[in-house]
Design a protein around this motif. Structure first.
Motif, PDB file in Angstrom:
ATOM      1  N   ASP A 132      92.013 -16.838   4.459  1.00 18.00           N
ATOM      2  CA  ASP A 132      92.563 -17.889   5.311  1.00 18.00           C
ATOM      3  C   ASP A 132      92.059 -17.779   6.743  1.00 18.00           C
ATOM      4  N   ILE A 133      91.975 -16.544   7.253  1.00 14.47           N
ATOM      5  CA  ILE A 133      91.478 -16.353   8.617  1.00 14.47           C
ATOM      6  C   ILE A 133      90.013 -16.752   8.713  1.00 14.47           C
ATOM      7  N   LEU A 134      89.204 -16.282   7.780  1.00 14.08           N
ATOM      8  CA  LEU A 134      87.774 -16.589   7.820  1.00 14.08           C
ATOM      9  C   LEU A 134      87.518 -18.077   7.617  1.00 14.08           C
ATOM     10  N   GLU A 137      80.265 -18.388  14.000  1.00 16.04           N
ATOM     11  CA  GLU A 137      79.937 -17.644  12.776  1.00 16.04           C
ATOM     12  C   GLU A 137      80.477 -16.216  12.870  1.00 16.04           C
ATOM     13  N   PRO A 138      81.371 -15.787  11.951  1.00 16.73           N
ATOM     14  CA  PRO A 138      81.869 -14.405  11.977  1.00 16.73           C
ATOM     15  C   PRO A 138      80.723 -13.422  11.736  1.00 16.73           C
ATOM     16  N   THR A 139      80.662 -12.383  12.542  1.00 15.58           N
ATOM     17  CA  THR A 139      79.645 -11.360  12.337  1.00 15.58           C
ATOM     18  C   THR A 139      80.035 -10.482  11.158  1.00 15.58           C
ATOM     19  N   THR A 178      82.871  -8.376  12.129  1.00 15.46           N
ATOM     20  CA  THR A 178      84.115  -9.141  12.115  1.00 15.46           C
ATOM     21  C   THR A 178      84.704  -9.182  10.713  1.00 15.46           C
ATOM     22  N   VAL A 179      83.860  -9.497   9.759  1.00 13.44           N
ATOM     23  CA  VAL A 179      84.311  -9.605   8.365  1.00 13.44           C
ATOM     24  C   VAL A 179      84.825  -8.262   7.853  1.00 13.44           C
ATOM     25  N   ARG A 215      89.936  -0.351  15.374  1.00 12.54           N
ATOM     26  CA  ARG A 215      90.924  -0.437  16.447  1.00 12.54           C
ATOM     27  C   ARG A 215      91.964  -1.507  16.106  1.00 12.54           C
ATOM     28  N   TYR A 216      93.221  -1.151  16.271  1.00 11.61           N
ATOM     29  CA  TYR A 216      94.360  -2.017  15.911  1.00 11.61           C
ATOM     30  C   TYR A 216      94.414  -2.299  14.407  1.00 11.61           C
TER      31      TYR A 216
END
Length: 242
Positions: A92-94, A102-104, A107-108, A147-148
């Motif tokens: 859903d986020i992507l 464009e997600p790197t 990121t994915v 991170r997080y």
């Protein structure tokens, strides 16, 4: 020389003390992957609090080929557990990304561990819990965490223990050897930890504890990763007006 029994006993007392001061009667909530870290963390919490106060959360992303190891752990410890599949949340986020963004690859890879941490806190807040961080010193030293994502939690019993030391404690706790010695895979890109890092945990652990390392190029790589990722272990910088 590392005294696994003393460290294990001290860690159990530390966990009890944390809960007495930061949520007496609360439950420990542990994300369970079936690897050594989540296995040892959960087992330490069971010894400290009793199995009735430890909750395991299994969070596959679609099909997880080794989820049987996670079930082996929760069944071995006899703890309450939940399985929450995060596949649709990640998708859903992507899918919500605008077309011009464009997600790197990074990121994915990092969305799932952040979704897992959100899930752990959702479970924790629904069952009077405190989230257990399962990172170890070796991973933290070279920034091998998100991170997080898996880098956070409410308490961290193993962040000052190397992989080698965590394994010793795991065997001491009577965990199944196939969990303690399971080849660590990041769960993100399908490679083993050591393939991603470019060196072995055995080399890294000796270097952390003694400063000794045979290969100069490996030393340079470890030092570079350590410098680049120190920010993950520090509080967020904040402006202080004069």
């Amino acid at each position: 020389m590392f005294d696994a029994l003393k460290v294990k006993n001290d860690c159990v007392l530390w966990i009890r003390d944390f809960f007495q001061k930061n949520g007496d009667g609360c439950n420990a909530v542990v994300g369970i992957s079936g690897g050594k870290d989540s296995s040892v963390a959960a087992a330490l919490c069971v010894e400290a609090l009793g199995k009735d106060r430890v909750i395991g959360v299994l969070m596959p992303q679609g099909e997880q080929h080794d989820i049987d190891k996670a079930y082996m752990l929760v069944n071995h410890l006899g703890i309450k557990h939940y399985e929450i599949n995060i596949k649709s949340a990640v998708e859903d986020i992507l899918n919500a990304f605008p077309k011009d963004l464009e997600p790197t690859a990074q990121t994915v890879q990092n969305i799932p561990p952040r979704i897992r941490m959100t899930t752990l806190y959702a479970v924790s807040q629904s069952c009077n819990g405190r989230v257990c961080n399962t990172c170890n010193l070796s991973e933290d030293w070279v920034g091998y965490s998100t991170r997080y994502g898996d880098s956070v939690g409410d308490f961290s019993p193993m962040s000052n223990l190397t992989v080698t030391e965590v394994k010793e404690i795991g065997h001491l706790l009577g965990l199944p050897a196939e969990l303690v010695e399971k080849t660590p895979i990041d769960g993100l890109c399908g490679k083993t930890d050591e393939e991603n890092l470019g060196f072995t945990y055995a080399e890294l652990d000796v270097y952390i504890r003694t400063g000794e390392i045979a290969n100069e190029k490996t030393k340079e790589l470890i030092d570079k990763k350590h410098r680049m990722n120190l920010f993950k272990l520090q509080l967020m910088p904040s402006f202080i007006p004069e």
